[in-house]
Design an enzyme around this catalytic site. Sequence first.
Site, PDB file in Angstrom:
ATOM      1  N   CYS A 426      13.668  29.083   8.321  1.00  0.00           N
ATOM      2  CA  CYS A 426      14.629  28.442   7.420  1.00  0.00           C
ATOM      3  C   CYS A 426      16.028  28.932   7.743  1.00  0.00           C
ATOM      4  O   CYS A 426      16.219  30.127   7.964  1.00  0.00           O
ATOM      5  CB  CYS A 426      14.332  28.840   5.980  1.00  0.00           C
ATOM      6  N   GLN A 501       8.084  20.917  11.225  1.00  0.00           N
ATOM      7  CA  GLN A 501       7.202  21.549  10.243  1.00  0.00           C
ATOM      8  C   GLN A 501       7.459  20.923   8.868  1.00  0.00           C
ATOM      9  O   GLN A 501       8.537  21.058   8.302  1.00  0.00           O
ATOM     10  CB  GLN A 501       7.454  23.062  10.168  1.00  0.00           C
ATOM     11  N   TYR A 583       3.084  28.287  -0.271  1.00  0.00           N
ATOM     12  CA  TYR A 583       3.749  27.043  -0.676  1.00  0.00           C
ATOM     13  C   TYR A 583       2.697  26.063  -1.209  1.00  0.00           C
ATOM     14  O   TYR A 583       1.514  26.421  -1.334  1.00  0.00           O
ATOM     15  CB  TYR A 583       4.572  26.481   0.494  1.00  0.00           C
ATOM     16  N   ARG A 629      -0.244  25.229   9.925  1.00  0.00           N
ATOM     17  CA  ARG A 629       0.034  26.663   9.752  1.00  0.00           C
ATOM     18  C   ARG A 629      -0.718  27.173   8.532  1.00  0.00           C
ATOM     19  O   ARG A 629      -0.654  26.576   7.457  1.00  0.00           O
ATOM     20  CB  ARG A 629       1.532  26.936   9.624  1.00  0.00           C
ATOM     21  N   ARG A 723      12.273  36.487  14.825  1.00  0.00           N
ATOM     22  CA  ARG A 723      13.496  37.285  14.659  1.00  0.00           C
ATOM     23  C   ARG A 723      14.109  37.729  15.981  1.00  0.00           C
ATOM     24  O   ARG A 723      15.337  37.795  16.089  1.00  0.00           O
ATOM     25  CB  ARG A 723      13.217  38.486  13.757  1.00  0.00           C
TER      26      ARG A 723
HETATM   27  C1  LIG Z   1      14.709  33.935   8.277  1.00  0.00           C
HETATM   28  C2  LIG Z   1      13.290  33.505   8.381  1.00  0.00           C
HETATM   29  C3  LIG Z   1      12.910  32.254   7.943  1.00  0.00           C
HETATM   30  C4  LIG Z   1      11.591  31.811   8.057  1.00  0.00           C
HETATM   31  N1  LIG Z   1      11.249  30.548   7.699  1.00  0.00           N
HETATM   32  C5  LIG Z   1      10.015  30.066   7.948  1.00  0.00           C
HETATM   33  C6  LIG Z   1       9.688  28.712   7.748  1.00  0.00           C
HETATM   34  O1  LIG Z   1      10.516  27.907   7.384  1.00  0.00           O
HETATM   35  N2  LIG Z   1       8.414  28.313   7.979  1.00  0.00           N
HETATM   36  C7  LIG Z   1       7.461  29.164   8.419  1.00  0.00           C
HETATM   37  O2  LIG Z   1       6.315  28.768   8.630  1.00  0.00           O
HETATM   38  N3  LIG Z   1       7.763  30.463   8.666  1.00  0.00           N
HETATM   39  C8  LIG Z   1       9.004  30.929   8.456  1.00  0.00           C
HETATM   40  N4  LIG Z   1       9.310  32.229   8.763  1.00  0.00           N
HETATM   41  C9  LIG Z   1       8.286  33.095   9.379  1.00  0.00           C
HETATM   42  C10 LIG Z   1       8.433  33.096  10.908  1.00  0.00           C
HETATM   43  O3  LIG Z   1       8.130  31.835  11.455  1.00  0.00           O
HETATM   44  C11 LIG Z   1       7.536  34.149  11.577  1.00  0.00           C
HETATM   45  O4  LIG Z   1       6.191  33.827  11.345  1.00  0.00           O
HETATM   46  C12 LIG Z   1       7.806  35.548  11.077  1.00  0.00           C
HETATM   47  O5  LIG Z   1       9.192  35.812  11.012  1.00  0.00           O
HETATM   48  C13 LIG Z   1       7.160  36.597  11.973  1.00  0.00           C
HETATM   49  O6  LIG Z   1       7.668  36.539  13.277  1.00  0.00           O
HETATM   50  P1  LIG Z   1       8.727  37.630  13.881  1.00  0.00           P
HETATM   51  O7  LIG Z   1       8.110  38.980  13.674  1.00  0.00           O
HETATM   52  O8  LIG Z   1       8.863  37.254  15.337  1.00  0.00           O
HETATM   53  O9  LIG Z   1      10.002  37.482  13.114  1.00  0.00           O
HETATM   54  C14 LIG Z   1      10.622  32.683   8.612  1.00  0.00           C
HETATM   55  C15 LIG Z   1      11.005  33.945   9.043  1.00  0.00           C
HETATM   56  C16 LIG Z   1      12.318  34.364   8.953  1.00  0.00           C
HETATM   57  C17 LIG Z   1      12.704  35.733   9.476  1.00  0.00           C
END
Ligand SMILES: Cc1cc2nc3c(=O)[nH]c(=O)nc-3n(C[C@H](O)[C@H](O)[C@H](O)COP(=O)(O)O)c2cc1C
Length: 769
Positions: A426, A501, A583, A629, A723
């Site tokens: 997001c 998504q 959700y 997902r 991230r």
């Molecule tokens: C700022 C932010 C927004 C996220 N928004 C979503 C989202 O809209 N939909 C979703 O399925 N996951 C969302 N996630 C989860 C990420 O897709 C991911 O699964 C999670 O950050 C773990 O991965 P990482 O360790 O590489 O950050 C979000 C994560 C972050 C950090």
Amino acid sequence: MKIACIGGGPGGLYFSILFKKAYPEAQIDVFERNPPHETFGFGVVFSDASLSRIAQEDLSTYQEISAKFSYWDDIDIFVHGECIRSGGHGFCGLSRHTLLQILQNRASALGVHIEYQTEIKSFDHLLSQYDLVIACDGVHSAIRQQYADQFKPKIKMGKTRFTWMGTTKPFDAFTFYFKENEAGLWRVHAYRYEEGKSTFIIETSNEAWLKAGMDQKSEAESAAYFENLFAQELEGHRILTNKSIWRQFPLIKNENWWIPKMVLLGDAVHTAHFSIGSGTKLAVEDASVLLEAFKALNFQIHELDRVNEVLAYYQKIRKPQVESLQKSAETSQKWFEDTEKYFKLPADNFAFSLLTRSLRISHSNLKLRDQNYILKNNQNFAKQAFQSAGVPIPKKWQNQDIPPMFTPFKIRNLVIPNRVALSPMCQYQAKDGLLSDWHIVHYGSRAIGGNGLIFTEMTAVNAEGRITPGCAGIYTEAHQDAWARINRFIHEHSSAKTCLQLGHAGRKASTKKMWEGIDQPLAENESWPLVSASAIPYYPHSQVPKALDETDMAQIKADFVASAQRGINAGFDMLELHCAHGYLLASFLSPLTNLRTDLYGGSVENRLRFPLDVFNAIRALTDIPISVRLSATDWAENGLSTDDLLVIAKAFKEAGADLLNLSTGQTTATAKPEYGRLYQTPFAELVKLEVNLPTCTAGMISSYEDVNSVIMAKRADLCLVARAQLFDPYWVFHSAFEQEIDLALPPPYCAVQSPYLPKMEWSLRGMKK
Ligand SMILES: Cc1cc2nc3c(=O)[nH]c(=O)nc-3n(C[C@H](O)[C@H](O)[C@H](O)COP(=O)(O)O)c2cc1C
Ligand SMILES: Cc1cc2nc3c(=O)[nH]c(=O)nc-3n(C[C@H](O)[C@H](O)[C@H](O)COP(=O)(O)OP(=O)(O)OC[C@H]3O[C@@H](n4cnc5c(N)ncnc54)[C@H](O)[C@@H]3O)c2cc1C
């Protein structure tokens, strides 16, 4: 100073040696219940690193050990009729008997008093007779038991059965056998520890153990059974036994490692599964670190009132080191508990999965240890991947080493050019669901940065389904046009594919932006009404959602379908249905958020009904790939079980899902996630192996070596990096650069490698001098 060591195993003896060397005035008494030459088991293993530590601490012990050990470099894995060899592992094996003899002699020579055949049965009196008691009485430690209320031990028994046997076969590598018979799958861990003697540990599932009647067999009968089963491998050599009883591995942890004047050491305080071969190493290291603690605090031999201070310092330093190793050992143990699942993999992938099981060894480490092994594996993997994707290997890569992350992956008719995807994130930069210029830069730069697939952030199917007022939507024609612009840019300027998504935030809607208070409800005058599977608020202070009735469900399903159609119109290559993170659709799946008593609640099949209904309606609309997902676990008591997860995954597979995206948690505010590197990958792996559907994984993936490891071990088919790509939009391109893979940049940027300008050498920090 008077010290008592209860137990003359490697831990107690090595500590006595080191302490006596550092403080020759100390009186050290070791009490050992066995005679000097009696011990269980066969060989023990040390790594190069443990040996060099011993060399620094006590050259004499090192010289004695190194004169006797068997050294090997290779690991041989025998599976599916093949032998896969990987080199560069650097280990030595030594007979436990010889090791104890060396330590006993050395300790005695230094003036340590060892009383053999003396079993200590009561410990309280020792505390008054000695200034320090080292409780190194092994895995069944009676001391730990007696003072359990203070040490607070936790013991978890492993699921497999194993016995520590030996053989006269002289292995020239650390050898694993995996062999199936009518009872089940048998794993053997074997290595030579002296001329003509090898350890031969046999392990299997409880079911196979019972089916083979091992619970009824004597030691000699068990040995005969394995001489027969492994006759071909043993080439006429015998199986040897030495108190080779069948056991389950106990994982031992203690909250407290010391009490006044007494400290636990070695197996008494911790164990690590034998598949990482480190029990003796850990006990010996404990001894070193305990001595270091005395030295670090500048302890003087007469300062008896400072002993407890040293013990506290020792625990502070040593406990985290051991816990980190135990974590790897647990992962390794789990691999051997689940070997039946991995056994489905082709030999190459099975062997790679085994070698990288504990996450301490990665694709890159293996390349350093044995370049040929990795080059051959990369070549085979790439050949198969390009073939099954139906695309030729690009000309410029034909004579190059192609790491697994840069191989294509085909889902339905869609070829994703490599295995890295931008994970959905997001951005909170939309207004009334409409994207802004922010999004074109955000998505555009990650596409140019080299991702194979770009997931959009969760995009709401109606205005009430937005998480925050800044969240994106696709519920109007204007929204569709805004997404179409992004797709045009990405498709025109990069080879990335795009996936929309689709989601509805359910009871987690109408909250503040991440940086204003994640999941916190909006002020009353800004908020909108919530819906969910059941009328349970997320936080006690959150709005209570309305439990959906069938009319609401029909409307929301229609919104999903209309949004999916807009996504297709906007040029997306793929869709993803968001059924994770608590959700709306996830709120139906989890028993924590779905308390319905109608057809949509109760059994997992009922809880699945609405999400599956929505999925089916979208599937009927289009042939493009659809991913789902899921939160594989709620990280909470009474939440979604593994069995539930597999039922859900199978149901989506049967309904025509092409990919499952395994995330975790965020269902309830009180969950306790277990974070760590690749912490969600075991769920992707489980579903991939059990359901036989492609999966993707996200969660603390930040290095290309982890991506290569995951893909080559077939733990998942795609890695989602979130991230790390906020930090570096060119994360994929930079990974290619570091691995010397020429990933095409768009024409305006090709000057980086231009033949027309003076050549510049780059490092990731800029131009190299
Ligand atoms: C700022 C932010 C927004 C996220 N928004 C979503 C989202 O809209 N939909 C979703 O399925 N996951 C969302 N996630 C989860 C990420 O897709 C991911 O699964 C999670 O950050 C773990 O991965 P990482 O360790 O590489 O950050 C979000 C994560 C972050 C950090
Ligand atoms: C199947 C199997 C395979 C293994 N393979 C390896 C391997 O390859 N490499 C490796 O490094 N480790 C291996 N280990 C682990 C290894 O054996 C132990 O981790 C290591 O010996 C721990 O050393 P310790 O000094 O803490 O305990 P121990 O070696 O168990 O010594 C404890 C001693 O205390 C004595 N004792 C107990 N109670 C009393 C009492 N009340 N009074 C007097 N004496 C007492 C016992 O007789 C024993 O000699 C393996 C273990 C198993 C079960």
